[in-house]
Structure formats: C-alpha cells, structure tokens
Write a protein that holds these residues in place. Structure first.
Motif, PDB file in Angstrom:
ATOM      1  N   GLY A 196       0.836  -1.206   0.000  1.00 43.16           N
ATOM      2  CA  GLY A 196       0.000   0.000   0.000  1.00 43.16           C
ATOM      3  C   GLY A 196       0.863   1.246   0.000  1.00 43.16           C
ATOM      4  O   GLY A 196       0.551   2.238   0.651  1.00 43.16           O
ATOM      5  N   CYS A 197       1.958   1.197  -0.738  1.00 45.59           N
ATOM      6  CA  CYS A 197       2.975   2.254  -0.670  1.00 45.59           C
ATOM      7  C   CYS A 197       2.592   3.555  -1.377  1.00 45.59           C
ATOM      8  O   CYS A 197       3.285   4.553  -1.207  1.00 45.59           O
ATOM      9  CB  CYS A 197       4.288   1.741  -1.240  1.00 45.59           C
ATOM     10  SG  CYS A 197       4.242   1.406  -3.011  1.00 45.59           S
ATOM     11  N   GLY A 198       1.516   3.544  -2.144  1.00 45.02           N
ATOM     12  CA  GLY A 198       1.162   4.764  -2.862  1.00 45.02           C
ATOM     13  C   GLY A 198       2.297   5.193  -3.761  1.00 45.02           C
ATOM     14  O   GLY A 198       2.873   4.369  -4.469  1.00 45.02           O
ATOM     15  N   PRO A 199       2.677   6.469  -3.715  1.00 48.76           N
ATOM     16  CA  PRO A 199       3.744   6.935  -4.593  1.00 48.76           C
ATOM     17  C   PRO A 199       5.149   6.541  -4.124  1.00 48.76           C
ATOM     18  O   PRO A 199       6.125   6.842  -4.800  1.00 48.76           O
ATOM     19  CB  PRO A 199       3.572   8.454  -4.594  1.00 48.76           C
ATOM     20  CG  PRO A 199       2.922   8.749  -3.298  1.00 48.76           C
ATOM     21  CD  PRO A 199       2.027   7.562  -3.004  1.00 48.76           C
ATOM     22  N   GLY A 200       5.260   5.889  -2.988  1.00 47.01           N
ATOM     23  CA  GLY A 200       6.546   5.350  -2.555  1.00 47.01           C
ATOM     24  C   GLY A 200       7.421   6.254  -1.719  1.00 47.01           C
ATOM     25  O   GLY A 200       8.622   6.022  -1.600  1.00 47.01           O
ATOM     26  N   ARG A 201       6.846   7.277  -1.111  1.00 42.68           N
ATOM     27  CA  ARG A 201       7.661   8.189  -0.289  1.00 42.68           C
ATOM     28  C   ARG A 201       8.369   7.439   0.838  1.00 42.68           C
ATOM     29  O   ARG A 201       9.561   7.618   1.057  1.00 42.68           O
ATOM     30  CB  ARG A 201       6.795   9.284   0.314  1.00 42.68           C
ATOM     31  CG  ARG A 201       6.305  10.299  -0.662  1.00 42.68           C
ATOM     32  CD  ARG A 201       5.425  11.344   0.036  1.00 42.68           C
ATOM     33  NE  ARG A 201       4.662  12.047  -0.962  1.00 42.68           N
ATOM     34  CZ  ARG A 201       3.418  11.722  -1.318  1.00 42.68           C
ATOM     35  NH1 ARG A 201       2.798  10.731  -0.719  1.00 42.68           N
ATOM     36  NH2 ARG A 201       2.802  12.395  -2.255  1.00 42.68           N
ATOM     37  N   ILE A 202       7.611   6.626   1.567  1.00 45.77           N
ATOM     38  CA  ILE A 202       8.197   5.923   2.713  1.00 45.77           C
ATOM     39  C   ILE A 202       9.139   4.828   2.227  1.00 45.77           C
ATOM     40  O   ILE A 202      10.205   4.608   2.820  1.00 45.77           O
ATOM     41  CB  ILE A 202       7.095   5.389   3.642  1.00 45.77           C
ATOM     42  CG1 ILE A 202       6.356   6.583   4.266  1.00 45.77           C
ATOM     43  CG2 ILE A 202       7.670   4.480   4.719  1.00 45.77           C
ATOM     44  CD1 ILE A 202       5.136   6.217   5.088  1.00 45.77           C
ATOM     45  N   SER A 203       8.797   4.167   1.131  1.00 48.29           N
ATOM     46  CA  SER A 203       9.699   3.158   0.549  1.00 48.29           C
ATOM     47  C   SER A 203      11.055   3.787   0.246  1.00 48.29           C
ATOM     48  O   SER A 203      12.105   3.203   0.535  1.00 48.29           O
ATOM     49  CB  SER A 203       9.114   2.581  -0.740  1.00 48.29           C
ATOM     50  OG  SER A 203       7.948   1.848  -0.506  1.00 48.29           O
ATOM     51  N   ALA A 204      11.035   4.972  -0.345  1.00 51.75           N
ATOM     52  CA  ALA A 204      12.285   5.661  -0.686  1.00 51.75           C
ATOM     53  C   ALA A 204      13.073   6.016   0.569  1.00 51.75           C
ATOM     54  O   ALA A 204      14.301   5.871   0.607  1.00 51.75           O
ATOM     55  CB  ALA A 204      11.990   6.913  -1.509  1.00 51.75           C
ATOM     56  N   MET A 205      12.375   6.474   1.604  1.00 48.53           N
ATOM     57  CA  MET A 205      13.054   6.814   2.861  1.00 48.53           C
ATOM     58  C   MET A 205      13.719   5.576   3.464  1.00 48.53           C
ATOM     59  O   MET A 205      14.849   5.647   3.948  1.00 48.53           O
ATOM     60  CB  MET A 205      12.067   7.421   3.859  1.00 48.53           C
ATOM     61  CG  MET A 205      11.556   8.790   3.450  1.00 48.53           C
ATOM     62  SD  MET A 205      10.302   9.434   4.596  1.00 48.53           S
ATOM     63  CE  MET A 205      11.352   9.908   5.984  1.00 48.53           C
TER      64      MET A 205
END
Length: 71
Positions: free
Chosen positions: A50-59
């Motif tokens: 459920g990462c959406g645009p991936g902001r937290i994934s990138a962090m």
C-alpha cells in the motif's frame, strides 16, 4: 463532481507531502523508518504494502533497507 473534489484535494495533499519529505519534515515517514530500525535487521528486507507513490519506501531504501513497494 465528487471525483473532481477528491482529485483536487489528493493532488494538493501529494504536493504538500512531497514538499515536507524534500525538507526532511515528513514525520509519518520518520515514524516508519524508526519502527524499521527497531524491528528489522540492519539492511533487512521490507515489504511496503500500500505504498502509494513510494515516499516511505524511498526513505527506507535510503537507510539501507531492501524495499519492495506494492500499491
């Protein structure tokens, strides 16, 4: 009409969240990074479901985790 209101607000939210992340003030992301540091081994693997645009994934990736983001 309802979908246009949603689209307009979603866009504004995304821009504001991106600005905060770029300024290092994305506290929701900071919370997830801190949790990952506490519960995942160093350089461990994380599924961001459920990462959406991936902001937290990138962090998380910038902190050395191996991240798979799915939305």
């Amino acid at each position: 009409m309802a979908s246009s209101v949603f689209d307009e607000n979603a866009g504004k939210f995304a821009l504001a969240a991106d600005r905060r992340a770029d300024q290092g003030r994305y506290y929701r992301g900071d919370f997830f990074v801190a949790a990952a540091r506490s519960f995942v081994v160093e350089k461990g693997r994380i599924l961001d479901y459920g990462c959406g645009p991936g902001r937290i994934s990138a962090m998380l990736a910038r902190q050395g985790f191996s991240v798979l983001g799915l939305d």
